[in-house]
Design an enzyme around this catalytic site. Structure first.
Site, PDB file in Angstrom:
ATOM      1  N   ILE A 132      26.318 -33.161  -7.494  1.00 20.70           N
ATOM      2  CA  ILE A 132      25.719 -34.468  -7.711  1.00 20.70           C
ATOM      3  C   ILE A 132      24.680 -34.333  -8.820  1.00 20.70           C
ATOM      4  O   ILE A 132      24.220 -33.229  -9.127  1.00 20.70           O
ATOM      5  CB  ILE A 132      25.088 -35.056  -6.424  1.00 20.70           C
ATOM      6  N   ASP A 133      24.315 -35.460  -9.422  1.00 18.17           N
ATOM      7  CA  ASP A 133      23.377 -35.444 -10.542  1.00 18.17           C
ATOM      8  C   ASP A 133      22.013 -34.896 -10.135  1.00 18.17           C
ATOM      9  O   ASP A 133      21.639 -34.937  -8.954  1.00 18.17           O
ATOM     10  CB  ASP A 133      23.191 -36.861 -11.092  1.00 18.17           C
ATOM     11  N   MET A 134      21.252 -34.458 -11.131  1.00 18.04           N
ATOM     12  CA  MET A 134      19.928 -33.889 -10.896  1.00 18.04           C
ATOM     13  C   MET A 134      19.043 -34.826 -10.085  1.00 18.04           C
ATOM     14  O   MET A 134      18.383 -34.409  -9.134  1.00 18.04           O
ATOM     15  CB  MET A 134      19.247 -33.558 -12.231  1.00 18.04           C
TER      16      MET A 134
END
Length: 299
Positions: A132-134
């Site tokens: 998942i994104d940062m």
């Protein structure tokens, strides 16, 4: 060195070791080949062949080769949701990327997991089954061996893994449930920005369910992913005029409410890669999203 073990039952008497392993473990074709050619199967602690017929009470074990990591351990909190000898499932905090990149060679979830391994006297290669994104929080699955990673990847390709997120978005979502089926692509290799692209984009499908509206200006929605394109949810919602609150990249910046996109991977369901048993994992809403919801309800 990890190991799978099974004690032969009376019902399995007369079967070969290979047949017994097939009945009790979901090993990938690649791993079965390794088992054969690297002689990874033991019977009562002694190396054996798959065609042997064991006795009731005999112990069949399959060895997993020792693996190492090149990541430095860092004291990054690892919140464990589920763990066994094959999987480590965690609730990722926002603000930390999953895997090292050129721009972020350290201070990643990888580094935190290596520290966690040291603290818990474990050793496995870090293999992410999803990312998942940062600045997105929520569920991350780490496979402790290649066989587990390959099986989960196969489930994802078959679209049998259920992935659900919640998000706080700008605007009042009009429909209770609907599907966004719009291709997503990257117009420029020089930018991380994605967009809906009918020419050259890849298939992307997101189910949207309205959970509630807040303050006449915001909505809380549940998103179910059927594909896993980079920034898919963020692009789809922004394209419809409902950017995620706090998502500066896609037009939803709202520093008075939250300092990152209010997006959380809260639910994951799939079959255990070895036993085949169904697994359902949930991650509670993080404090900053709970606060964001409270602020929008008070507007």
């Amino acid at each position: 060195m990890g190991k799978y073990k099974h004690t032969v039952t009376a019902e399995e008497y007369g079967l070969t070791i290979n047949q017994i392993l097939r009945q009790n473990f979901k090993f990938s074709a690649r791993f079965k080949t390794k088992m054969k050619y690297q002689s990874l199967v033991d019977l009562n602690g002694v190396e054996t062949k798959g065609f042997v017929k064991p006795e009731v009470g005999d112990v069949i074990s399959v060895r997993l080769p020792q693996e190492t990591n090149d990541f430095e351990p860092e004291d990054i909190p690892i919140s464990v949701l589920y763990e066994d000898e094959d999987l480590l499932i965690i609730d990722k905090q926002p603000g930390i990327i999953v895997h090292p990149t050129k721009g972020h060679p350290t201070h990643t979830i990888c580094n935190g997991v290596v520290k966690y391994m040291n603290d818990t006297n474990q050793n496995f290669k870090v293999r992410f089954a999803n990312r998942i994104d940062m600045d997105t929080s929520g569920i991350i699955v780490i496979a402790k061996n290649a066989n587990s990673q390959n099986d989960i990847s196969s489930q994802m390709r078959a679209q049998t893994v259920v992935k659900k997120y919640i998000a706080v978005v700008h605007g009042i979502v009009k429909y209770d449930e609907f599907t966004i089926d719009l291709p997503v692509g990257r117009p420029s290799q020089e930018s991380i920005h994605r967009t809906v692209m009918f020419d050259g984009g890849k298939e992307a499908r997101t189910d949207v369910k309205l959970l509630k509206t807040m303050g006449g200006e915001y909505s809380l929605v549940e998103l179910t992913l059927h594909t896993g394109r980079t920034h898919q949810i963020r692009v789809h919602l922004s394209h419809l005029g409902h950017p995620i609150v706090g998502d500066a990249l896609y037009g939803g910046e709202a520093p008075e409410l939250i300092d990152r996109q209010a997006l959380h991977a809260y639910y994951l369901a799939f079959n255990h890669p070895i036993t085949g048993e169904p697994l359902e994992i949930e991650a509670a809403y993080p404090a900053d999203i709970v606060s964001c919801i409270a602020k929008t309800e008070g507007k």
